[in-house]
Design an enzyme around this catalytic site. Structure first.
Site, mmCIF file in Angstrom:
data_model
loop_
_atom_site.group_PDB
_atom_site.id
_atom_site.type_symbol
_atom_site.label_atom_id
_atom_site.label_comp_id
_atom_site.label_asym_id
_atom_site.label_seq_id
_atom_site.Cartn_x
_atom_site.Cartn_y
_atom_site.Cartn_z
ATOM 1 C CB ALA A 63 38.154 16.276 -30.418
ATOM 2 N N GLY A 108 41.527 19.535 -32.560
ATOM 3 C CA GLY A 108 41.331 20.221 -31.281
ATOM 4 C C GLY A 108 42.636 20.692 -30.643
ATOM 5 C CD GLU A 111 39.334 22.997 -33.562
ATOM 6 O OE1 GLU A 111 39.371 21.872 -33.016
ATOM 7 O OE2 GLU A 111 38.369 23.388 -34.221
ATOM 8 C CD GLU A 131 39.333 19.350 -37.214
ATOM 9 O OE1 GLU A 131 40.052 19.724 -38.180
ATOM 10 O OE2 GLU A 131 39.523 19.712 -36.051
#
Ligand code: CAA
Length: 264
Positions: A63, A108, A111, A131
């Site tokens: 992200a 992300g 993910e 993260e």
């Protein structure tokens, strides 16, 4: 679309996240464009999707850290929901999605690959959930899907230590199905997608539904889901064509004929 490309080759749709200057990081706009591209897929003609990243270095580097850096608690939760909604749409998309992971698949990026049905990767791929080192939890499903895919112990180790793993380790723990030299990755993904696309489409969709829904419930509820979807196949023309083709071949091997399934 500025950051998401879509092309169709025969019955295979190829989605490319293309924000190379930020290593294809997912900002809000990329998420919105992905959502719109999924809505635009023609499910009559397209039977399998491939998701990849532009360039040879990165699939998706996570992200967008710049965008996340100033978020409040409520905005953080909303950003997580925005990603999760798109990833759930991808995961439950009616046709199979292959992630062709061509480099970094961090945060992300890891993910989104886990929201796809199948992951294959290039030799330079790097997977991880960094993260915790950024002061946050994985926010687009990582705490849920990684444990389901590789087991809770390995997922917890990867997430708590924020340590990345290379392609071979991803293969060893079952996060990816196969590793290819970078230049062979897309051809391998397209070959696999074409192999899926030539099977009976309604049967393939029902298989995806049965596996995905069955993983969320008890085995007895799961087999009940399967029974229903199995039964539904017998109302299709493709079941009659597929089985008819097999029986015809048995009767007379000279009549060997490949069935072209109609998606009906
Ligand atoms: N967000 C925003 N920009 C990113 C980015 C990200 N996740 N990853 C890379 N970029 C940008 C860099 O800022 C840089 O931009 P500039 O040229 O404008 O400075 C550009 O992409 C190239 O990156 P690097 O110069 O860092 O390239 P590198 O080869 O030296 O390193 C890397 C590559 C190891 C992937 C490194 O970029 C990196 O560590 N990126 C962050 C990876 C990460 O932590 N991802 C998880 C994000 S958190 C998340 O995803 C939360 C969630 O679950 C929802």
């Amino acid at each position: 679309m500025e950051f998401v490309l879509y092309e169709v080759k025969d019955a295979v749709g190829i989605i490319t996240i293309s924000r190379e200057k930020a290593l294809n990081a997912l900002n809000s706009q990329v998420l919105e464009e992905l959502d719109a591209v999924l809505d635009a897929v023609d499910l009559e003609s397209v039977r399998c999707l491939i998701l990849t990243g532009a360039g040879q270095k990165s699939f998706v580097a996570g992200a967008d850290i710049g965008e996340m850096s100033t978020l409040s608690k409520a905005e953080g939760e909303a950003f997580g929901k925005k990603g999760n909604d798109v990833f759930l749409k991808l995961e439950s998309f009616p046709i199979p999605v292959i992630a062709a992971v061509n480099g970094f698949a961090l945060g992300g990026g890891c993910e989104i690959s886990m929201s796809c049905d199948i992951r294959i990767c290039s030799e330079n791929a790097l997977f991880g959930q960094p993260e915790a080192g950024l002061g946050i939890t994985p926010g687009f499903g990582g705490t849920q899907r990684l444990a389901r895919l590789v087991g809770a112990g390995m997922a917890k180790q990867m997430i708590y230590t924020a340590r990345n793993i290379d392609a071979n380790e991803a293969l060893r723990i079952g996060l990816v199905n196969a590793v290819y030299p970078q230049e062979e990755l897309m051809a391998a993904a397209e070959k696999m997608a074409a192999g899926i696309a030539k099977q009976a489409p309604i049967a393939v969709r029902n298989c995806k539904k049965a596996i995905n829904e069955g993983l969320q419930v008890s085995i007895s509820e799961g087999v009940a889901i399967e029974e229903k979807l199995f039964g539904d196949c017998f109302a299709t023309e493709d079941q009659r064509a597929g089985m008819g083709n097999f029986l015809k071949k048995k009767d007379d091997p000279t009549k060997v004929k490949v069935v072209a399934f109609q998606n009906k």
